[in-house]
Design a protein around this motif. Sequence first.
Motif, mmCIF file in Angstrom:
data_model
loop_
_atom_site.group_PDB
_atom_site.id
_atom_site.type_symbol
_atom_site.label_atom_id
_atom_site.label_comp_id
_atom_site.label_asym_id
_atom_site.label_seq_id
_atom_site.Cartn_x
_atom_site.Cartn_y
_atom_site.Cartn_z
ATOM 1 N N GLU A 198 29.392 156.024 -28.113
ATOM 2 C CA GLU A 198 29.417 156.674 -29.415
ATOM 3 C C GLU A 198 29.621 155.649 -30.520
ATOM 4 O O GLU A 198 30.354 154.678 -30.339
ATOM 5 C CB GLU A 198 30.560 157.702 -29.425
ATOM 6 C CG GLU A 198 30.744 158.460 -30.716
ATOM 7 C CD GLU A 198 31.855 159.485 -30.599
ATOM 8 O OE1 GLU A 198 32.193 160.085 -31.640
ATOM 9 O OE2 GLU A 198 32.388 159.692 -29.485
ATOM 10 N N GLN A 199 28.972 155.867 -31.645
ATOM 11 C CA GLN A 199 29.229 155.083 -32.849
ATOM 12 C C GLN A 199 30.267 155.842 -33.667
ATOM 13 O O GLN A 199 29.961 156.814 -34.362
ATOM 14 C CB GLN A 199 27.954 154.880 -33.669
ATOM 15 C CG GLN A 199 28.128 153.962 -34.880
ATOM 16 C CD GLN A 199 28.390 152.516 -34.496
ATOM 17 O OE1 GLN A 199 27.774 151.986 -33.568
ATOM 18 N NE2 GLN A 199 29.298 151.872 -35.209
ATOM 19 N N VAL A 200 31.521 155.421 -33.541
ATOM 20 C CA VAL A 200 32.625 156.121 -34.189
ATOM 21 C C VAL A 200 32.774 155.609 -35.619
ATOM 22 O O VAL A 200 32.843 154.395 -35.847
ATOM 23 C CB VAL A 200 33.936 155.909 -33.406
ATOM 24 C CG1 VAL A 200 35.102 156.593 -34.114
ATOM 25 C CG2 VAL A 200 33.786 156.429 -31.978
ATOM 26 N N ALA A 201 32.825 156.528 -36.567
ATOM 27 C CA ALA A 201 33.013 156.147 -37.967
ATOM 28 C C ALA A 201 34.423 155.607 -38.180
ATOM 29 O O ALA A 201 35.328 155.818 -37.370
ATOM 30 C CB ALA A 201 32.766 157.355 -38.866
ATOM 31 N N ALA A 202 34.606 154.903 -39.272
ATOM 32 C CA ALA A 202 35.936 154.377 -39.607
ATOM 33 C C ALA A 202 36.926 155.517 -39.800
ATOM 34 O O ALA A 202 36.544 156.655 -40.104
ATOM 35 C CB ALA A 202 35.855 153.534 -40.867
ATOM 36 N N ALA A 203 38.192 155.220 -39.615
ATOM 37 C CA ALA A 203 39.225 156.233 -39.798
ATOM 38 C C ALA A 203 39.197 156.769 -41.228
ATOM 39 O O ALA A 203 38.991 156.023 -42.192
ATOM 40 C CB ALA A 203 40.595 155.634 -39.491
ATOM 41 N N ALA A 204 39.386 158.078 -41.353
ATOM 42 C CA ALA A 204 39.398 158.703 -42.679
ATOM 43 C C ALA A 204 40.671 158.326 -43.439
ATOM 44 O O ALA A 204 41.705 157.997 -42.844
ATOM 45 C CB ALA A 204 39.300 160.217 -42.532
ATOM 46 N N SER A 205 40.601 158.385 -44.747
ATOM 47 C CA SER A 205 41.757 158.094 -45.607
ATOM 48 C C SER A 205 42.572 159.362 -45.850
ATOM 49 O O SER A 205 42.054 160.484 -45.769
ATOM 50 C CB SER A 205 41.287 157.526 -46.944
ATOM 51 O OG SER A 205 40.558 156.331 -46.759
#
Length: 755
Positions: free
Chosen positions: A205-212
């Motif tokens: 999986e291409q995991v997005a950066a952690a949300a703010s």
Amino acid sequence: MDSHPTPVRPASRRLTGRLIAAAAVCATAVALAAPASAAGPAPRPATTRPAAVTGGSGATVPFTTYEAENGSTNGTVIGPDYTQGTVASEASGRKAVQLSGTGQYVQFTLTAPANAIDVTYNLPQGSSGSLAVYVNGTRISQTLPVTSKYSYVNTGNIVGSKTHHLFDDSRLLLGQNLAVGAKVKVQVDSDSTGGPFTIDMAQFEQVAAAASQPSGSVSPTTYGADPTGAADSTNAFNQAITAARSGGKVLWIPQGVFTISSPLQVDGLTVIGAGMWYSELHGTHLFDLSNPQGGVKLENFAAFGEVTTRNDSSPDNFVNGSLGANSVVSGIWVQHEKCGLWLTGNNTNLQVTGNRILDTTADGVNINGTATGAVVSNNYVRNTGDDGLAMWSLNAADSNDSFLNNTVIQPNLANGIALYGGSNLTVKGNYVQDTNALGSGIAISNQAFASPFFPLSGTITVDSNTIERGGALNPNWNHPMGALRVDSYDYAITNPVNITNTVIKDSPYSAFEFVSGSGTGNAISGVTVNGATVTNSGTVVVQNETKGSATFSNVTATGVGAAGVYNCPYPTGTGTFSVVDGGGNSGWSSTWNDCTTWPTPNGGNPGGGGTPPGTGNLALNKTATDTGHQDVYVASNAVDGNANTYWESADNAFPASFTVDLGSAQPVGRLVLKLPPSTSWGARTQTLSVLDSTDNSSYSTVVASKGYTFDPNNGGNSVTITLPSGTSTRYLRLTFTANTAWSAGQLSEFEAYAS
């Protein structure tokens, strides 16, 4: 079903009577309009067919699944195996790869970008350790932790169960972005411990950066929550909940691991995390609200339990009870709980969507009565210890609820999707794969388990679903359960049950089963099956075991293992079951002719029809690979039992090879090679040789290269190749070097026979 035993057929049941009555089933083939003849050879002829049966594709997921047995490996492929209690029987596709020594590996070549991996594996009971991970030939610093702690579940209270739940999952952020074509290897190195390791699959999986953190939200770290997980953060979370509620704010779960030791009371709150790969709550009983008012939102975090057994008197669930009306559960990774969501009380208009529920010891989701307008959609559910998704109308009817576009894989001990009573329910667009024991792919049932129970009523809609390798042998009944089961267990079924646009593939036993599972012979009526494609059912297409009727229209079957219909209602003499022909049916007109015995998979029909055991096509449904193929014309098309689907090698890429793994070394006397029978294909000569191998590494020529003419007007567009006497092999390969009609090798069926 959590806290209730699986149905047990009375031990006294024995089918001793002859066939009582079998209704006629239309045997007329669906007419296909032939295309106009082309000036030259037509390798991909167009035909006019009825509207296609599409089934369902399940959840839309952000990851790509790679089966270990299809990767590059120097390990040992185990399976396929459907025997309850074996490791391979609980693997996706009933196959896996065992790595037993230093240097053994499975390597995956990425077809989509990724920066994270989740591996499904098995270890011997009592073992724990790690595996090395390599990216493009270089070992990365992280290792993949593995343990058998959450596996090997025993449920002695469930009659017919065996030690199960043999696989588990381990996930890892790789720390780098990998492009298409990257190679990721999971390997046993000298410092790897805990083996032997059996690898089922990997999901990249291409995991997005952690949300703010959302503006104005409340974080429990403000009140001392420990993001390392070392200290208990329950008190800090409770203080943050109080602050969020009093201020009308969102409760924010930041990146980290937080240990929770008692349920969080989040009635009316929105709880948001930084993402299911970043924000983790660790606890076995996380949310259990008392008299909730509703409006709860749980979004974008992970919930990891410590459940290692199944205790049906303990609420060890991610969500237990009710969240209240108009609540939402979305984007949650749930693992190692007893149940993902065990929902009782008021769950009106609940939405459960976009979640991943893995490795539970009981149900994935169970809507346990009272819910109205609930929608469970686009969830990925795998390796549950009971039903993947269930509605159970206890105390009040579940009504107008839906299971939509979900994927359910490998429920170990029950059904993929089950409806137990309820009114105006919908099961649509789902994909169910590899049910293991004591269950079907989809079950529509009036099994009560407890009271007060509310039987099926209104219209039950079962539309556009796909079931692959669904159904299992029930050791309590000592006979099989179908891929899709309609069960009048405790109450007759008389309301409309509409089953439409269904795909059933590779069921080890029957496709459709009609049964009164209690053995009391409750009737079934009001069922219509319209538009279904059944491919390679191990025994029969329709398995009737109680009185009643069902109407079938536009149901086509290929590769039927024994007979079209098993029609033996029980108890004997209580009535008949009518298979009503609605037209457009084909491929399943025969009837099993001995109600004193059960059909065996691919065992033929005693006294007529079918293929005797041991003399059938040894290559049917076996693993097929190639050196390259054109578009959707993949190797598996040539071993699927359907002469109208075909494999085609990559254009202008001779020599091209096609290889079949028979699963074990077997005597092979002849091969039958086929192209689609339509005359629009035209005659052609393909030059090819036959090779064999015992290890898929070193191949020897069995039949030298020569030209074989395929002609739809002479021999049905097939050729037979006789192999030298005494040939015994596991791997058979065809190597194509020429085709007079197309610039590629072509094959619609590869059949291998002992004689």
